[in-house]
Design an enzyme around this catalytic site. Structure first.
Site, PDB file in Angstrom:
ATOM      1  CG  ASP A 246      19.364  36.715  62.728  1.00  0.00           C
ATOM      2  OD1 ASP A 246      18.799  36.290  63.754  1.00  0.00           O
ATOM      3  OD2 ASP A 246      19.167  36.224  61.592  1.00  0.00           O
TER       4      ASP A 246
HETATM    5  C1  GLC Z   1      16.794  34.051  60.605  1.00  0.00           C
HETATM    6  C2  GLC Z   1      17.212  33.557  61.971  1.00  0.00           C
HETATM    7  C3  GLC Z   1      18.600  32.988  62.009  1.00  0.00           C
HETATM    8  C4  GLC Z   1      18.900  32.297  60.694  1.00  0.00           C
HETATM    9  C5  GLC Z   1      18.939  33.359  59.631  1.00  0.00           C
HETATM   10  C6  GLC Z   1      19.136  32.748  58.232  1.00  0.00           C
HETATM   11  O1  GLC Z   1      16.071  35.228  60.684  1.00  0.00           O
HETATM   12  O2  GLC Z   1      17.049  34.457  63.056  1.00  0.00           O
HETATM   13  O3  GLC Z   1      18.661  32.073  63.109  1.00  0.00           O
HETATM   14  O4  GLC Z   1      20.141  31.602  60.754  1.00  0.00           O
HETATM   15  O5  GLC Z   1      17.786  34.184  59.614  1.00  0.00           O
HETATM   16  O6  GLC Z   1      18.032  32.004  57.863  1.00  0.00           O
END
Ligand code: GLC
Length: 720
Positions: free
Chosen positions: A264
């Site tokens: 993440d």
């Molecule tokens: C965010 C989310 C994730 C997302 C990523 C990119 O913090 O937790 O679900 O795909 O960052 O935006």
């Protein structure tokens, strides 16, 4: 209380502004021509292409390859003709690109359709829009279980039941990947809270992990998902992004997952950990997978060079298999924002709406000259999605219920009033004299969002709207927008009808009016249980008492140095007692049960059959539409052990089929219960063990509306 609530809301708005500055920067869609010239991978397609590419990459290029760039991309390696590989959010559609993308309903709404084939169509449509906008990896679907009703991202997930979530996610992934776009099922695992997601440590026993929180990931991985995204939080004391047991031992060794593990965003907390047993690529960029930190590690422990190679090999293999190394980044022929996709979005929105209550008010007759008044927070616009990385701005705020009513109904008058209308005698008279009042209430992308949990109560303004409208006119319909259960008990008796409308994307107003007039017969079913009171959820008993407070410091602190971070235990003491598993085993009764949803017609269930076959247990029944409207029924199959307890829930969903029937029409519906249906996870042997004994198999229209029952005996598995 009011001042604190307003201060809290101000902080939500500030957070949304900050997130939107990051999340909603629209990336220009790459030009096809330019990319065509760029794409000439230096190694032609062949079975050992990846090894050849790997052998040509310098260590520096490999280290660069295992961390992102430009927020959402894997670096190009021009020297070898490797293109940039773009990723994008997410389950409701392509976000962050400067193109007229289709805004599909939120995932919880998709779950409420209980319609596998529809979710496959949604996945395929979004896959096409990914290809049209140069996205090769979609950061979806989110499949975290709705453990508590106030988790800020429940709207982005598929409900409280692992079987429903896994089967629907599998269909969605099949659709996306059929367009040769990869997915990253997320967030692996136990990211069931947004209160303090960077520092909370989900403490959960192995059996509960295996039987409740992991199955949706297992189902999707076994169906061929090419990617998994790890979560921010810790699980049993280890960060998910470097979890040796979950990533290395379970995902890679036990489940034989050969795809890519993507972090993440900003969720690594060391270099060595993830390099040894964690993510393959750090997103959005190198904070721990930097040249310096990895080179220093390699100087000390040269054997880690093989770990770097493993990660690059997996990345290249996935991209090669998707065809990304041999096609322009963008497919100029793929549709984006097409009428076909709009129709699928609208069909999904309408099929997701759950009719919770209807005291002979709906459907409204479209041809009758009625006066209709729409009041409430959403009298003039629709909340199309929840907040955070999944929020797609295009189409916001879109058309309103009043505008669509004006186009579709031959009503004598249609008024839409928001604000404190009850203070005006004229407005009060308007509501009093109306044939129908629609009170559109609930949350939006500021109230309900990633990065913080949401309140249990509807906003105070909405409660006032409901009470004032129902006091003036008994023919009131409440249209409720939320990503899951809210506190409805105090007011649900007041209106004649209530529609649960989630976040329905670009077709929100059209879908709601389709249901109001019966153009579409409501067929949505709750993917989560609605309790009378928040404390009725056992999972809330050891949850932060200030869950609905918003703290910029807490969110910011999550990104800080792991050494200074104060992680804290979030104990899953309720174990399997989540949602209907709890309410049906140890109570209390819910206000609206899992799988519940009313219809404008009636369905008769007959002729239940059970048969043991080579494929497993086959169960069938006949369903007839015995009412006055065409419509769809969601036939649900639950199995019940002879003796239930906290360790052996009263019942568990093991099958569901959505069947559309015209008036008077009947069809046979069949289910197959596989071996896993009767297994529990045995922690000692770390294996799935069939639990022999007598079971009751029930078929019903919800977990509490059982129509047919039968029993069966499951014998001990051979050798047991
Ligand atoms: C965010 C989310 C994730 C997302 C990523 C990119 O913090 O937790 O679900 O795909 O960052 O935006």
């Amino acid at each position: 209380m009011e001042a604190l609530g307003m201060f809290n809301h101000l902080k939500r708005q500030i957070l949304q502004h900050l997130m939107n500055r990051y999340f909603l920067k629209l990336r220009p869609v790459p030009e096809v021509e330019a990319d065509t010239t760029e794409i000439h991978c230096s190694v032609p397609p062949s079975p050992n292409r990846v090894d050849q590419l790997l052998s040509r990459m310098t260590m520096q290029e490999k280290i660069d390859y295992i961390s992102g760039v430009n927020g959402f991309s894997v670096r190009a390696v021009k020297r070898l003709g490797l293109p940039p590989i773009w990723m994008s959010d997410a389950t409701s559609g392509v976000r962050g690109v400067d193109a007229p993308v289709t805004v599909f309903p939120s995932p919880i709404a998709m779950a409420a359709t209980w319609n596998r084939s529809l979710l496959k169509e949604v996945g395929r449509s979004i896959g096409r829009e990914c290809r049209a906008t140069g996205v090769s990896i979609l950061l979806a679907p989110g499949v975290n279980i709705a453990r508590v009703p106030v988790c800020g991202r429940n709207f982005e997930y598929l409900g409280e039941d692992p079987f429903l979530a896994g089967v629907l996610a599998r269909s969605y992934v099949s659709g996306v990947q059929s367009e040769r776009v990869g997915v990253t099922v997320k967030h692996f695992v136990c990211n069931n809270s947004e209160f303090d997601r960077h520092k909370s440590d989900s403490i959960v026993d192995e059996r509960t992990l295996r039987e409740l929180y992991l199955p949706p990931f297992e189902t999707v991985v076994q169906a061929g998902a090419v990617g998994v995204m790890t979560a921010y939080n810790l699980v049993n004391g280890m960060y998910a992004s470097e979890h040796g047991l979950l990533v290395e031992r379970l995902l890679r060794q036990k489940w034989r997952f050969t795809g890519i593990v993507v972090s993440d965003w900003n969720s690594l907390y060391s270099t060595r950990g993830p390099l040894r047993c964690g993510v393959d690529i750090e997103m959005p960029g190198a904070r721990w997978y930097t040249q310096k930190s990895i080179q220093e590690l390699l100087d000390r422990e040269p054997e880690y060079a093989e770990r770097v190679d493993e990660k690059v090999r997996r990345l290249l293999s996935v991209f090669d298999n998707l065809g990304v190394l041999d096609r322009p980044v963008r497919d100029a022929d793929a549709p984006v924002g097409s009428l076909e996709h709009a129709e699928i979005a609208r069909k999904t929105a309408a099929e997701s709406i759950v009719l919770l209550k209807n005291d002979d008010l709906l459907p409204l007759e479209r041809t009758e000259r009625k006066s209709i008044v729409v009041v409430g927070r959403f009298a003039h616009h629709e909340p199309i999605g929840g907040g955070g990385s999944s929020f797609i701005k295009q189409g916001f705020p879109g058309v309103s219920i009043g505008q669509v009513l004006g186009e579709r109904a031959s009503a004598s008058s249609i008024e839409a009033i928001d604000g404190r209308w009850w203070r005006s005698a004229k407005s009060r008279a308007l509501l009093r004299d109306a044939d129908v009042v629609i009170a559109s209430v609930g949350f939006d992308h500021v109230y309900e969002s990633e990065s913080y949990d949401r309140q249990w109560e509807l906003p105070r303004y909405d409660l006032r709207v409901i009470h004032e409208a129902c006091r003036l006119n008994t023919n009131t319909v409440v249209v409720q927008h939320a990503g899951g259960a809210v506190h409805m008990a105090p007011w649900v008796a007041l209106p004649k009808a209530v529609l649960q409308c989630w976040y329905l994307g670009q077709s929100s107003a059209e879908a709601i009016v389709d249901i109001l007039f019966g153009t579409v017969n409501p067929s949505g079913r709750l993917p989560v249980s609605y309790a009378y009171e928040l404390e009725h959820y056992e999972s809330m008993h050891a949850y932060p008492a200030n869950f609905d407070s918003v703290s910029l410091a807490r969110v910011q602190g999550g990104q800080g140095d792991p050494e200074e971070r104060k992680t804290w235990p979030l104990v899953y003491g309720e174990k399997l007692m989540v949602g209907y598993r709890q309410f049906d085993t140890v109570g209390p009764d819910p206000l609206f049960p899992f799988g519940f949803g009313l219809n404008y017609t009636d369905f008769a269930y007959t002729d239940m059959q059970l048969e043991s076959t080579q494929r497993g247990w086959c169960i069938s029944c006949r369903i007839m539409n015995s009412g006055e409207y065409d419509g769809a029924e969601v036939v649900q199959l639950y199995i019940r052990p002879e003796v239930s307890s906290r360790e052996h829930p009263f019942q568990q969903l093991r099958g569901f089929e959505k069947v559309f029937l015209r008036q008077g029409e009947s069809k046979q519906v069949s289910f197959v219960l596989d071996e896993r249906s009767f297994c529990e996870f045995d922690e000692d042997s770390e294996s799935w063990v069939r639990v022999a004994g007598r079971y009751t198999v029930v078929l019903g229209s919800s977990s509490r509306d059982i129509r047919l029952t039968s029993t069966m005996v499951v014998k001990k598995s051979p050798g047991n």
